[in-house]
Each structure stands twice: as structure tokens, then as C-alpha cells.
Design an enzyme around this catalytic site. Structure first.
Site, PDB file in Angstrom:
ATOM      1  N   LEU A  45     -14.305  46.474  -2.430  1.00 35.34           N
ATOM      2  CA  LEU A  45     -14.649  46.877  -3.793  1.00 35.34           C
ATOM      3  C   LEU A  45     -13.483  47.519  -4.522  1.00 35.34           C
ATOM      4  O   LEU A  45     -13.683  48.329  -5.428  1.00 35.34           O
ATOM      5  CB  LEU A  45     -15.835  47.853  -3.746  1.00 35.34           C
ATOM      6  CG  LEU A  45     -17.079  47.349  -3.013  1.00 35.34           C
ATOM      7  CD1 LEU A  45     -18.095  48.469  -2.857  1.00 35.34           C
ATOM      8  CD2 LEU A  45     -17.695  46.164  -3.742  1.00 35.34           C
ATOM      9  N   GLY A  46     -12.265  47.185  -4.137  1.00 36.73           N
ATOM     10  CA  GLY A  46     -11.106  47.745  -4.815  1.00 36.73           C
ATOM     11  C   GLY A  46     -11.072  49.256  -4.708  1.00 36.73           C
ATOM     12  O   GLY A  46     -11.205  49.831  -3.626  1.00 36.73           O
ATOM     13  N   GLU A  75      -8.140  28.651   2.400  1.00 38.76           N
ATOM     14  CA  GLU A  75      -6.968  27.992   1.832  1.00 38.76           C
ATOM     15  C   GLU A  75      -6.561  26.784   2.669  1.00 38.76           C
ATOM     16  O   GLU A  75      -5.481  26.227   2.473  1.00 38.76           O
ATOM     17  CB  GLU A  75      -5.807  28.994   1.732  1.00 38.76           C
ATOM     18  CG  GLU A  75      -6.061  30.078   0.691  1.00 38.76           C
ATOM     19  CD  GLU A  75      -4.900  31.057   0.555  1.00 38.76           C
ATOM     20  OE1 GLU A  75      -4.846  31.750  -0.483  1.00 38.76           O
ATOM     21  OE2 GLU A  75      -4.051  31.139   1.469  1.00 38.76           O
ATOM     22  N   ASP A  87      -6.027  41.131   2.825  1.00 37.98           N
ATOM     23  CA  ASP A  87      -5.704  40.525   4.127  1.00 37.98           C
ATOM     24  C   ASP A  87      -5.423  41.603   5.162  1.00 37.98           C
ATOM     25  O   ASP A  87      -5.851  41.490   6.322  1.00 37.98           O
ATOM     26  CB  ASP A  87      -4.484  39.615   3.981  1.00 37.98           C
ATOM     27  CG  ASP A  87      -4.738  38.448   3.036  1.00 37.98           C
ATOM     28  OD1 ASP A  87      -5.874  37.947   3.017  1.00 37.98           O
ATOM     29  OD2 ASP A  87      -3.820  38.053   2.309  1.00 37.98           O
ATOM     30  N   ASN A 103       2.136  30.194   3.036  1.00 40.81           N
ATOM     31  CA  ASN A 103       2.723  29.875   1.738  1.00 40.81           C
ATOM     32  C   ASN A 103       4.040  30.595   1.548  1.00 40.81           C
ATOM     33  O   ASN A 103       4.268  31.668   2.133  1.00 40.81           O
ATOM     34  CB  ASN A 103       1.787  30.304   0.588  1.00 40.81           C
ATOM     35  CG  ASN A 103       0.501  29.513   0.551  1.00 40.81           C
ATOM     36  OD1 ASN A 103       0.473  28.332   0.867  1.00 40.81           O
ATOM     37  ND2 ASN A 103      -0.581  30.185   0.166  1.00 40.81           N
ATOM     38  N   GLY A 137       0.533  33.647   1.966  1.00 38.76           N
ATOM     39  CA  GLY A 137      -0.628  32.872   2.380  1.00 38.76           C
ATOM     40  C   GLY A 137      -1.563  33.778   3.151  1.00 38.76           C
ATOM     41  O   GLY A 137      -1.118  34.648   3.915  1.00 38.76           O
ATOM     42  N   ASN A 168     -14.617  39.710  -1.836  1.00 35.57           N
ATOM     43  CA  ASN A 168     -14.496  40.855  -2.726  1.00 35.57           C
ATOM     44  C   ASN A 168     -15.571  40.694  -3.805  1.00 35.57           C
ATOM     45  O   ASN A 168     -16.382  39.766  -3.749  1.00 35.57           O
ATOM     46  CB  ASN A 168     -13.087  40.979  -3.312  1.00 35.57           C
ATOM     47  CG  ASN A 168     -12.671  39.756  -4.127  1.00 35.57           C
ATOM     48  OD1 ASN A 168     -13.516  39.025  -4.653  1.00 35.57           O
ATOM     49  ND2 ASN A 168     -11.369  39.527  -4.251  1.00 35.57           N
ATOM     50  N   GLY A 202      -3.509  33.324   5.679  1.00 31.04           N
ATOM     51  CA  GLY A 202      -3.395  33.250   7.130  1.00 31.04           C
ATOM     52  C   GLY A 202      -2.190  34.011   7.648  1.00 31.04           C
ATOM     53  O   GLY A 202      -2.295  34.822   8.580  1.00 31.04           O
ATOM     54  N   THR A 249      -0.892  42.633  -3.722  1.00 39.10           N
ATOM     55  CA  THR A 249      -0.841  41.323  -3.071  1.00 39.10           C
ATOM     56  C   THR A 249      -1.070  41.462  -1.567  1.00 39.10           C
ATOM     57  O   THR A 249      -0.366  42.196  -0.898  1.00 39.10           O
ATOM     58  CB  THR A 249       0.535  40.667  -3.291  1.00 39.10           C
ATOM     59  OG1 THR A 249       0.809  40.619  -4.683  1.00 39.10           O
ATOM     60  CG2 THR A 249       0.553  39.264  -2.712  1.00 39.10           C
TER      61      THR A 249
END
Length: 452
Positions: free
Chosen positions: A297-298, A215, A332, A80, A110, A260, A112, A328
């Protein structure tokens, strides 16, 4: 005639002795072969048991092989253009809010692309390629994004171009605390075909591990997971992306399901609050066929519910720079690091620690500075999403590079020593950090950290 008989007896005796010697030699060789085979058989169970594939219950004989360093880490997923808008708070229903910055920032994103870029940067110097398989759009973004990914070290030779659809877009709303909320416009990510997925069989079967997200069309993920599972290649399925139920067959084909907290609640329909509730939800996925459930778990770290029922916990690690700048793509980075450590044969505890370190770097100022600097270069390639980790990660790669793993404390100490900008920050100490320490030398450890 009688006088000639003794002369004939001598050659006959010589031949008999020669045959006897040859027979003894053959017997010795045969005995050595048998002993070698028995020795190999004696060692073989230990060799097999040392492979993560055997320990993790991967079907097809295990997904990690002795020559895994030469096999690519394959990411099949989305690409993306991430357009980030900074806001003081998210708008409520039917409300308009003004952005807190007069400009948007644009980056390659994105799930990926983020995971492939993070894997490529983390694997720098190991000889293991990170291959991204995605769909570029039919617009002007395609070549710019290709260049950015290649500069990050990603192999994009297996990517395709859509003739009908534009590049996917991610609209990211970023609040001052670093939290990011996104809307994804799929674009070319929705243009995958069954034929395109089928053509990936050879690549997937020769991978050290495969990373998938949600996605792209689910039938693509299922086809890739089938290929990988049949070949004994571990698959990590990131369940982030489109809000849709997940097929039980896909759960059975992948080695790790990676949600998550919000995604776990959405997939199971169960309330997620306490650790007991998280484990109960994870077990509900296992009852449907999932093997290992890896939950981020952040600020509370991460948790892995193994196929055999064992629970592995990893706390959040302090953030270089001391604060969350942009979350962001942090998940990933976490999953890419976990997959990379897994392909190296590391136990789950080490995989999760390395992943937590990568996630902490991704959300911190050290990563954001790289993205901001790249974003300011007019006319150049878009930066790869800052959540895909900064380019200079030599301190972090010491966690897994080489034959002897180094502790996170060593890595943080090296980072402090080599990065003058960070060591000048008031919340970093120059004091030595003990091996394996969770501190990383950060004084402001009371601040809630976020690793994914």
C-alpha cells in the site's frame, strides 16, 4: 542307563534357561521400540503444526522443510536492462518533456532479476542460495548483466540465452519525489517455451520457495506453479507486469497473490480506496481460488488477507536517509524479503515487518547511493537495480540471521552506529532505540514513508 539320565538333564535345563533369557531380552527391546514410537507420535502433531506450510494451508504437506536452509529460493522471471530517465513530471498525452538530467542511467532490472538480487543480498551468510531462471538476450548486454548478477550473489547457472531476441528493456521515468513509471519491452522474456518450463520441474520441487512475476508468458508461470504446488513448495505470485486477466487456476496453485493497490483494482475491477474496499477486493480473489492475498500500500504499509480470513497489517517503516529517492524495484525487495523470512519459518507478522524494512531501505538514499556509485564506473558491469537493495545490508539481515531474531530497533541502532555517513545526517538521532521500535531513530517521522 539310569545313571546317565541326571547328566543329560543338566544341559537341557541350561538350554531352557538360555532361551528364557533371550526371550526376555527380545521382549524388553520390543517394549522400548513401542514406547519410542508412542513418544514420537505424541510430539509429531506439534512439529507439523510449527511448520508454516501446515499453518498456511499449503497443499502437498507444506512448502517449508526442516532443511530449508540448504534449499534454494528460486526466482523464475524477467531480466531487463533498465534505462532510467529523470524528469520533473510525466508527459501528458501528445506532450514532449525534457529530461531533468543530461544523461540516462543504466542498470540490471526486471522484476525477476530485482527479486533474485534482493534475495541473494538478504540471504548473505545464511547458506541459502538465490537462483534466478531467466532468458538473456542475443545482444552485448547479456554477459555484462550476467556478471552484475553474479557479483550480487545470484546463481545464474540455470539461465538460458535467446538466439532470436534481444535483452528485455525497461524504460523508467523517475520524478523528483522518487515515483517511477515504467514501460517494459519484453525482448527475450517473451521467448520462453513450454519445453523450457517443463525442464524446471526438479529445480522447482527442490526449492524452499518460488517467486513468480507477470513479465514472462503466463503458461510458464502456470507450469512452474503446478510443479511447486504438487511438491508443497510455496509460490509467491507478483501480479505486476503485463496488464492481463489472471487465470483462476494460477490463483489456486500459488500460496500468495501479491498485488499493489493499482494492480488489485485492475485484477478485480473493483474500486480501491479504503481498507474495507481493499479487503473486499482481496476476498473476491479468494472466491476465485486465491489463498493468501498480500497487498502493498505504498506509504500506508501493507496488508495480508490470510486464507482463514485473518487480516495482518504492517505499517510503513521510516526510510533510512529520511526521504524517498527512487521507488524502482522497491516492491520486488519487499516480496523477496517476505519470501526469505517465510522460508525460515517466521510467522506472517515477522515476514511482513522484515519485508517492510527491506522496502524502506530500497527506496531510500542508502540504496540509491550504491546504485549511483556503481553507475559511474565506466567500463564495468551495470549495477543491479538500486531497488534490489544495497550490497551492505548487515544491519538489516540481523532481523532474520541466526537462531534468535533481533528487532528492527536493534537493526536500526546497529545501522546508525556502523554507517557514519547516515548518522551524520541531521534527521538521524544517536539516541538508543528500544527493541521493536518503529522509530528507527528518525526524527522526521512525520514525512510520508514508502515501503513498497
Amino acid at each position: 542307563r539310569n545313571s546317565s539320565q541326571p547328566a543329560l538333564a543338566a544341559p537341557g535345563l541350561f538350554v531352557t534357561q538360555l532361551l528364557l533369557i533371550i526371550g526376555m531380552a527380545i521382549g524388553v527391546v520390543a517394549a522400548l521400540v513401542v514406547l519410542s514410537a508412542l513418544a514420537a507420535a505424541d510430539h509429531r502433531p506439534r512439529a507439523i503444526a510449527s511448520k508454516p506450510g501446515a499453518l498456511l494451508g499449503l497443499r502437498g504437506g507444506g512448502g517449508v522443510h526442516d532443511d530449508g536452509v540448504t534449499k534454494p529460493l528460486v526466482v523464475v522471471g524477467s531480466l531487463n536492462v533498465d534505462i532510467t530517465i529523470e524528469v520533473e513530471r510525466l508527459p501528458k498525452k501528445e506532450e514532449t518533456v525534457m529530461a531533468s538530467s543530461p544523461c540516462t542511467s543504466v542498470a540490471v532490472g526486471g522484476k525477476g532479476a530485482n527479486q533474485a538480487a534482493a534475495a541473494a543480498r538478504l540471504a548473505t551468510g545464511t547458506g541459502r542460495p538465490a537462483v534466478l531462471v531467466c532468458e538473456f538476450g542475443n545482444d552485448g548486454y547479456a554477459e555484462t548483466m550476467r556478471t552484475a548478477l553474479q557479483e550480487a550473489g545470484v546463481d545464474v547457472s540455470r539461465c538460458a540465452h535467446s538466439a532470436e531476441l534481444p535483452t528485455g528493456q525497461g524504460i523508467v521515468m523517475l520524478t523528483p519525489d522518487g515515483a517511477a513509471s515504467s514501460i517494459v519491452v519484453p525482448g527475450a522474456n517473451a521467448g520462453w517455451t513450454a519445453e523450457r518450463a517443463a525442464a524446471l520441474e526438479e529445480l522447482v520441487c527442490g526449492a524452499s520457495a518460488v517467486l513468480l512475476q507477470r513479465e514472462i508468458p503466463e503458461e510458464v508461470n502456470l507450469a512452474v506453479a503446478r510443479f511447486a504446488c504438487a511438491a508443497g513448495v510455496p509460490v509467491l505470485q507478483d501480479v505486476g507486469g503485463e496488464d492481463r486477466p489472471i487465470d483462476d487456476e494460477l490463483l489456486r496453485e500459488v500460496a500468495y497473490v501479491c498485488p499493489n493497490e493499482t494492480e488489485l483494482e485492475r485484477l478485480t475491477g473493483m474500486t480501491i480506496g479504503s481498507e474495507a474496499e481493499i479487503l473486499a477486493a482481496g476476498r473476491s480473489l479468494q472466491s476465485r481460488g486465491a489463498r493468501n492475498v498480500l497487498v502493498t500500500l505504498g506509504g500506508d504499509g501493507s496488508l495480508l488477507l490470510e486464507e482463514g480470513g485473518r487480516v495482518v497489517r504492517q505499517g510503513a517503516l521510516p526510510i533510512p536517509g529520511g526521504r524517498v529517492v527512487d521507488a524502482t524495484g522497491a516492491g520486488d525487495s519487499f516480496r523477496a524479503a517476505f519470501a526469505l523470512a517465510l522460508t525460515e519459518g517466521r510467522p506472517h507478522e515477522q515476514c511482513m515487518r522484515f519485508a517492510a524494512a527491506a522496502g524502506a531501505v530500497a527506496v531510500g538514499a542508502a540504496a540509491a547511493a550504491v546504485g549511483a556509485a556503481a553507475a559511474g564506473s565506466a567500463g564495468g558491469a551495470f549495477p543491479v537495480n538500486r531497488g534490489a537493495l544495497p550490497v551492505n545490508l548487515s544491519w538489516l539481515t540481523t532481523l532474520h540471521a541466526g537462531s534468535t531474531p533481533r528487532g528492527l530497533g536493534d537493526a536500526c541502532a546497529a545501522y546508525q552506529t556502523s554507517t557514519a555517513e547516515v548518522t551524520r545526517r541531521k534527521n538521524w538521532r544517536r539516541a538508543p532505540v528500544a527493541r521493536g521500535s518503529d522509530s528507527c531513530g528518525v526524527e522526521s517521522v512525520s514525512q510520508k514513508s514508502c515501503d513498497a
